[in-house]
Write an enzyme that holds these catalytic residues in place. Sequence first.
Site, PDB file in Angstrom:
ATOM      1  N   GLU A  28       0.800  -1.222   0.000  1.00 53.63           N
ATOM      2  CA  GLU A  28       0.000   0.000   0.000  1.00 53.63           C
ATOM      3  C   GLU A  28       0.840   1.283   0.000  1.00 53.63           C
ATOM      4  O   GLU A  28       0.821   2.065   0.960  1.00 53.63           O
ATOM      5  CB  GLU A  28      -0.968  -0.015   1.192  1.00 53.63           C
ATOM      6  CG  GLU A  28      -1.955  -1.171   1.122  1.00 53.63           C
ATOM      7  CD  GLU A  28      -3.024  -1.147   2.192  1.00 53.63           C
ATOM      8  OE1 GLU A  28      -2.953  -0.277   3.089  1.00 53.63           O
ATOM      9  OE2 GLU A  28      -3.924  -1.999   2.152  1.00 53.63           O
ATOM     10  N   GLU A  74      -4.840  -8.339  -0.544  1.00 48.15           N
ATOM     11  CA  GLU A  74      -5.450  -8.272   0.790  1.00 48.15           C
ATOM     12  C   GLU A  74      -6.952  -8.137   0.636  1.00 48.15           C
ATOM     13  O   GLU A  74      -7.440  -7.341  -0.167  1.00 48.15           O
ATOM     14  CB  GLU A  74      -4.939  -7.074   1.607  1.00 48.15           C
ATOM     15  CG  GLU A  74      -3.595  -7.261   2.247  1.00 48.15           C
ATOM     16  CD  GLU A  74      -3.246  -6.101   3.188  1.00 48.15           C
ATOM     17  OE1 GLU A  74      -4.182  -5.457   3.689  1.00 48.15           O
ATOM     18  OE2 GLU A  74      -2.054  -5.864   3.400  1.00 48.15           O
TER      19      GLU A  74
END
Length: 787
Positions: free
Chosen positions: A303, A540
């Site tokens: 991220e 994820e």
Amino acid sequence: MLSRTASEASFILIGPDAAETLTKSAAKAGEHKPQVHPSAEATYRPGSSSSYAHDWSAEGTGGVLNPHGRHFIDAYGRVCNLRGVNLSGSSKTPVNDDHDLFPAHTSSVTFVGRPFPLEEAHEHLSRLRRWGLTFIRFLVTWEAVEHAGPGIYDTDYLEYIRKVLSLLPNYGMTAFVAMHQDVWSRYSGGSGAPGWTLEVVGFDLMSLEETGAAWLVGVKGGGHVEVERGIWPCGYQKLAASTMATCFWAGDTFAPKAKIKCGDGSEASVQQFLQNAFLNMWEVVARTVGDLPGVLGFEIMNEPHRGYVQLPSLHQFDYNTDLHLSYVPTAFQSFMLGAGHPTSVGHWTRSWPIPTRLTGQGVLNPDGKKAWREDGPTEGKCLWEMHGVWGWDRNKNEGVVLRENYFVKHPMTNEKIDWYQDFYYPFIQRWAERVRRFTGNDKLVFVEPIPNEFCPSNWTAGCQPDNMVYAPHWYDLNALFTKSFGNFTVNVQGLSRGMFPLKAFYWGQKGACDNFFVQIKNIIEAGYKSLGEKPVLIGECGIPMDLDKGEAFETENWSWQLKMMDAMMTALERCMIGFTLWNYNPSNTDQLGDDWNGENFSWFSRSRALPASLLDYEQTSPTLDNGGRILQSIVRPYPAKTAGIPLKFEYEINTGAFTFEWANPNPSAPATGKPSISSPPLGGHPILAARETEIYVPSSLVQGRDLVVEDLDSKDRYVYDESRQTLFIVTDNTDPGAKHRISVSLRPPMNPLFEVNDFMTDFGAQVIAVGMVFFAFFAYLFVAFLQ
């Protein structure tokens, strides 16, 4: 035995005599050297190979897993659906983490034993194998490797992760190593980078919380109570994390005056110092585990965040993309706070229908403490004040913005900045080249965009490293923010992009499945549209276990968690996409959760598991299920290795029944398709030297029941081996483009877990009644009018 030459079809049935011809034709075409699966023989009996569906070791795949188009394929040309877990949320924090002492003792931490002590490996890996979750996103952090200082690597930790990753093939597992970060570092409220990275830029770690430069309550063990819940993502907008990300990606552009002293006495720009340290650390990791057969590839960074780059205004953040909760200073307010000036900051609280609203103001840093060290490279001055972005008017005793659009255009050339094009893509290429010096070119490269953003349209072929896998994340942001799930769900992804609100609202379990499907589908198809035919993996995805204020921990009623996880898994299956669930945490407990920022995502809880001495480690052993929550929604059938192109898979949790459709490759069909999950291309597929499809069917479903298989052609053969949890299917029809279908059910069926409801099932009678009233009323008016 029937056969076709390589020039006639991409689906080829071959015997041993034709193997050499096949190998030569593939080499001429520039393909990987093919392997011939035993099922290519006409006399092959289903299940005769020694592998199983969810076995990603060399034995199960013929030695390789490669990207091809939008798929992963094994050495036999079968399409592989990789399904697994993030291992683990515990890897964000050190084994000797002390909430009371944090953030002191930055150099003496140890991550040896994360995600689990080596002696527990057999237990956890056996459990994941039983659950069919054998594809691992293995988390490491920069801090774990290099916490003691620049260039000082923790050899004990490196030795530990090599030992763990070396074990994976013994359990049919493979992994990609992901360098995890959130909000830059634990010392700025997240995880990832060592504390010294903030110190070399000039931050005082002991002052970050008081100055509002970081929110550290969550990494100190908090984040569980209502007032603290969900605040930590706001840390991306705070001074410490935003400054570090900006310096890392674009320090040469926006912070050229920041010079860092290197160990040899020379100076480097802040960007080059941080990036070189990061790449050097990655080199050490690649040297340590890059040769292991259980390591499929590497992910550059979890991220990533652009920091202040492209921030259009120093006076506000984008409400649609940046969470506003609790005290959220603007960039300008953060600068003043960090420089030691008490500043009034807006306070945001939860609301409806918009998630949060501004409800007040509060003065932060009332004692005027500075976030910057006097002995740092800025000599105690704010880095952005040093670069003339803002200043302090001593006469008026107030801060003044000097360059409002500083981070939008290049300060020297005045050209518009694009974070992806100017900074992210070039660094990915640089990183990939560096890592592959020590791993070879066959390892896969996993990359992702900024969280909650679609794949950028400018991520063209020239910006993509070889063997790239697109690995975005997806969460139901509404459930994450509210920590609740019910019959009413909201498409936050659509609302943030201007969707008409009524179209973003869904009702019931069926509505949740449709809602999640639309959101995940949008992410995947945006990837295909920008990148072309590249594999997409959801790196994820997960749900909170502590929904509705953790009621399930007391009542043991996990119905809403079961429903939410089923909705997510159903959506992923409808998208025909692989994924790694967040997360399997070996140290999770009901009370502490994942022990990081109040999160509790692990559907395994150590406090609920049997001791290792009471476990049986075979795939069929239900003892391994102890400690698991909502397993009915997680442990479910899936086509792991398909001798052809997967078209459609549907599983019904309440009955245990599923259907699967697939097609033979067709060399006369186009090699590329529309950027749609529903139209995978049938052409351009590598030589398919196998007829056997392997479907993972968990023994927990079948125990005590008969497996009923229907819809196959009369000459197709199959066998279910419960000990290997695998349904083996050998198809007879090898015509290019031929389609296959299988329907599987249980006898007797399972007991339903819940009702798959929608608006009409819940309110249909009322709607009909109201409709009849209106019809009668208008009929009366019509009759009266005629009279």
